[in-house]
Design a protein around this motif. Sequence first.
Motif, PDB file in Angstrom:
ATOM      1  N   VAL A  59      24.019  68.811  17.368  1.00 32.93           N
ATOM      2  CA  VAL A  59      22.599  68.762  17.726  1.00 32.93           C
ATOM      3  C   VAL A  59      22.407  68.136  19.108  1.00 32.93           C
ATOM      4  O   VAL A  59      21.587  68.607  19.901  1.00 32.93           O
ATOM      5  CB  VAL A  59      21.802  67.988  16.661  1.00 32.93           C
ATOM      6  N   THR A  60      23.152  67.083  19.400  1.00 33.90           N
ATOM      7  CA  THR A  60      23.061  66.479  20.730  1.00 33.90           C
ATOM      8  C   THR A  60      23.450  67.484  21.806  1.00 33.90           C
ATOM      9  O   THR A  60      22.808  67.559  22.866  1.00 33.90           O
ATOM     10  CB  THR A  60      23.970  65.242  20.825  1.00 33.90           C
ATOM     11  N   SER A  61      24.494  68.264  21.550  1.00 31.04           N
ATOM     12  CA  SER A  61      24.898  69.302  22.507  1.00 31.04           C
ATOM     13  C   SER A  61      23.776  70.306  22.718  1.00 31.04           C
ATOM     14  O   SER A  61      23.522  70.746  23.853  1.00 31.04           O
ATOM     15  CB  SER A  61      26.159  70.022  22.003  1.00 31.04           C
ATOM     16  N   LEU A  62      23.081  70.668  21.625  1.00 30.09           N
ATOM     17  CA  LEU A  62      21.958  71.597  21.734  1.00 30.09           C
ATOM     18  C   LEU A  62      20.809  70.973  22.509  1.00 30.09           C
ATOM     19  O   LEU A  62      20.189  71.642  23.357  1.00 30.09           O
ATOM     20  CB  LEU A  62      21.491  72.007  20.337  1.00 30.09           C
ATOM     21  N   GLN A  63      20.526  69.707  22.254  1.00 27.61           N
ATOM     22  CA  GLN A  63      19.456  69.021  22.981  1.00 27.61           C
ATOM     23  C   GLN A  63      19.722  69.003  24.480  1.00 27.61           C
ATOM     24  O   GLN A  63      18.818  69.267  25.291  1.00 27.61           O
ATOM     25  CB  GLN A  63      19.310  67.586  22.460  1.00 27.61           C
ATOM     26  N   LEU A  64      20.951  68.710  24.845  1.00 26.14           N
ATOM     27  CA  LEU A  64      21.310  68.679  26.271  1.00 26.14           C
ATOM     28  C   LEU A  64      21.299  70.084  26.864  1.00 26.14           C
ATOM     29  O   LEU A  64      20.884  70.274  28.014  1.00 26.14           O
ATOM     30  CB  LEU A  64      22.692  68.036  26.438  1.00 26.14           C
ATOM     31  N   ALA A  65      21.740  71.065  26.076  1.00 29.99           N
ATOM     32  CA  ALA A  65      21.766  72.448  26.569  1.00 29.99           C
ATOM     33  C   ALA A  65      20.350  72.981  26.788  1.00 29.99           C
ATOM     34  O   ALA A  65      20.096  73.700  27.764  1.00 29.99           O
ATOM     35  CB  ALA A  65      22.528  73.341  25.593  1.00 29.99           C
ATOM     36  N   LEU A  66      19.439  72.645  25.891  1.00 29.43           N
ATOM     37  CA  LEU A  66      18.048  73.083  26.048  1.00 29.43           C
ATOM     38  C   LEU A  66      17.420  72.476  27.302  1.00 29.43           C
ATOM     39  O   LEU A  66      16.638  73.135  28.000  1.00 29.43           O
ATOM     40  CB  LEU A  66      17.234  72.687  24.816  1.00 29.43           C
ATOM     41  N   ALA A  67      17.765  71.231  27.564  1.00 23.60           N
ATOM     42  CA  ALA A  67      17.195  70.548  28.734  1.00 23.60           C
ATOM     43  C   ALA A  67      17.869  70.972  30.032  1.00 23.60           C
ATOM     44  O   ALA A  67      17.226  70.983  31.096  1.00 23.60           O
ATOM     45  CB  ALA A  67      17.317  69.040  28.560  1.00 23.60           C
ATOM     46  N   PHE A  68      19.144  71.340  29.939  1.00 23.31           N
ATOM     47  CA  PHE A  68      19.909  71.677  31.148  1.00 23.31           C
ATOM     48  C   PHE A  68      20.711  72.962  30.945  1.00 23.31           C
ATOM     49  O   PHE A  68      21.943  72.931  30.856  1.00 23.31           O
ATOM     50  CB  PHE A  68      20.844  70.523  31.514  1.00 23.31           C
ATOM     51  N   PRO A  69      20.034  74.108  30.855  1.00 21.34           N
ATOM     52  CA  PRO A  69      20.760  75.384  30.697  1.00 21.34           C
ATOM     53  C   PRO A  69      21.598  75.695  31.932  1.00 21.34           C
ATOM     54  O   PRO A  69      21.208  75.371  33.064  1.00 21.34           O
ATOM     55  CB  PRO A  69      19.633  76.401  30.514  1.00 21.34           C
ATOM     56  N   ALA A  70      22.741  76.294  31.708  1.00 23.97           N
ATOM     57  CA  ALA A  70      23.625  76.645  32.818  1.00 23.97           C
ATOM     58  C   ALA A  70      23.018  77.779  33.641  1.00 23.97           C
ATOM     59  O   ALA A  70      22.293  78.635  33.119  1.00 23.97           O
ATOM     60  CB  ALA A  70      24.990  77.053  32.283  1.00 23.97           C
TER      61      ALA A  70
ATOM     62  N   THR B 235      27.998  75.340  24.738  1.00 19.24           N
ATOM     63  CA  THR B 235      29.445  75.439  24.531  1.00 19.24           C
ATOM     64  C   THR B 235      30.184  74.387  25.343  1.00 19.24           C
ATOM     65  O   THR B 235      31.114  73.736  24.844  1.00 19.24           O
ATOM     66  CB  THR B 235      29.944  76.839  24.920  1.00 19.24           C
ATOM     67  N   ALA B 236      29.755  74.198  26.595  1.00 17.70           N
ATOM     68  CA  ALA B 236      30.410  73.214  27.458  1.00 17.70           C
ATOM     69  C   ALA B 236      30.238  71.801  26.919  1.00 17.70           C
ATOM     70  O   ALA B 236      31.206  71.028  26.828  1.00 17.70           O
ATOM     71  CB  ALA B 236      29.838  73.310  28.870  1.00 17.70           C
ATOM     72  N   PHE B 237      29.019  71.448  26.532  1.00 15.33           N
ATOM     73  CA  PHE B 237      28.773  70.105  25.992  1.00 15.33           C
ATOM     74  C   PHE B 237      29.548  69.892  24.691  1.00 15.33           C
ATOM     75  O   PHE B 237      30.149  68.836  24.474  1.00 15.33           O
ATOM     76  CB  PHE B 237      27.278  69.897  25.731  1.00 15.33           C
ATOM     77  N   ALA B 238      29.533  70.888  23.812  1.00 21.58           N
ATOM     78  CA  ALA B 238      30.194  70.758  22.511  1.00 21.58           C
ATOM     79  C   ALA B 238      31.701  70.589  22.667  1.00 21.58           C
ATOM     80  O   ALA B 238      32.324  69.790  21.944  1.00 21.58           O
ATOM     81  CB  ALA B 238      29.886  71.970  21.640  1.00 21.58           C
ATOM     82  N   ILE B 239      32.306  71.318  23.589  1.00 21.89           N
ATOM     83  CA  ILE B 239      33.752  71.214  23.806  1.00 21.89           C
ATOM     84  C   ILE B 239      34.108  69.826  24.316  1.00 21.89           C
ATOM     85  O   ILE B 239      35.097  69.211  23.883  1.00 21.89           O
ATOM     86  CB  ILE B 239      34.228  72.301  24.790  1.00 21.89           C
ATOM     87  N   ILE B 240      33.296  69.294  25.230  1.00 21.06           N
ATOM     88  CA  ILE B 240      33.560  67.952  25.763  1.00 21.06           C
ATOM     89  C   ILE B 240      33.470  66.908  24.655  1.00 21.06           C
ATOM     90  O   ILE B 240      34.322  66.028  24.531  1.00 21.06           O
ATOM     91  CB  ILE B 240      32.567  67.627  26.899  1.00 21.06           C
ATOM     92  N   PHE B 241      32.433  67.009  23.830  1.00 19.58           N
ATOM     93  CA  PHE B 241      32.285  66.061  22.733  1.00 19.58           C
ATOM     94  C   PHE B 241      33.425  66.185  21.726  1.00 19.58           C
ATOM     95  O   PHE B 241      33.892  65.185  21.161  1.00 19.58           O
ATOM     96  CB  PHE B 241      30.961  66.305  21.997  1.00 19.58           C
TER      97      PHE B 241
END
Length: 231
Positions: free
Chosen positions: A155-166, A176-182
Amino acid sequence: MHIMEGFLPWYWCAFWFAVSLPFVLYGIYLLNRLVKEHRDALPLLAVSGAFVFVLSSLKMPSVTGSCSHPTGTGLSAIMFGPFLTSVLGMIVLLYQALLLAHGGLTTLGANIFSMAIAGPVVGYWIYRGGKAIGLNTFVTVFLAAALCDLFTYVVTSLQLALAFPAETGGILASFTAFAIIFAVTQIPLAIIEGVIIALIFKYIIQSRPDILIKLNVLSQDQVKKIRELSI
């Protein structure tokens, strides 16, 4: 997963506050009812809150604008449900934001939703599902706690992705990028957390099974069987 102060745009901060508020308000209602009907469970509730605080304070910095750490919310979700856990999580996150500079006030709604709502909802239903199909209790607790932790970071990865789409690939690529890092740190942390919570749950069964029965976490027969196997 504490998203740092000022990291999210104001409109996403407002959105996550609005989404989290109903859960917390209902959790406060349930807390008041628990105080009236099951006062003997309050020490266990306090221990659950302290457990969330200690584990979620052990942060490992990441490059995502957040951090990795155990959440500790699986134990509370199993015993008290996701709504009461949202209240415990809110108290912990508020304290950490004010006194430990861990997370933030503007991002409090987002952090509550990921750590104190979304993860516990998953953990609670995994436990209830495992209990319903007769899965080994400690395996069920392990899965509930570990996946509660992991889903928090999804969910945190989704929150960050929604705020900062590539720029290329948009929200999905960013997620995907945030989730892989986490995942690098969070998967082993979730496994460790699952083992720890299963051991703590075993101790609670041995010391205060009556409270678990009153809260409908375990039945009398389940407690009896577990204790017989432990002898």
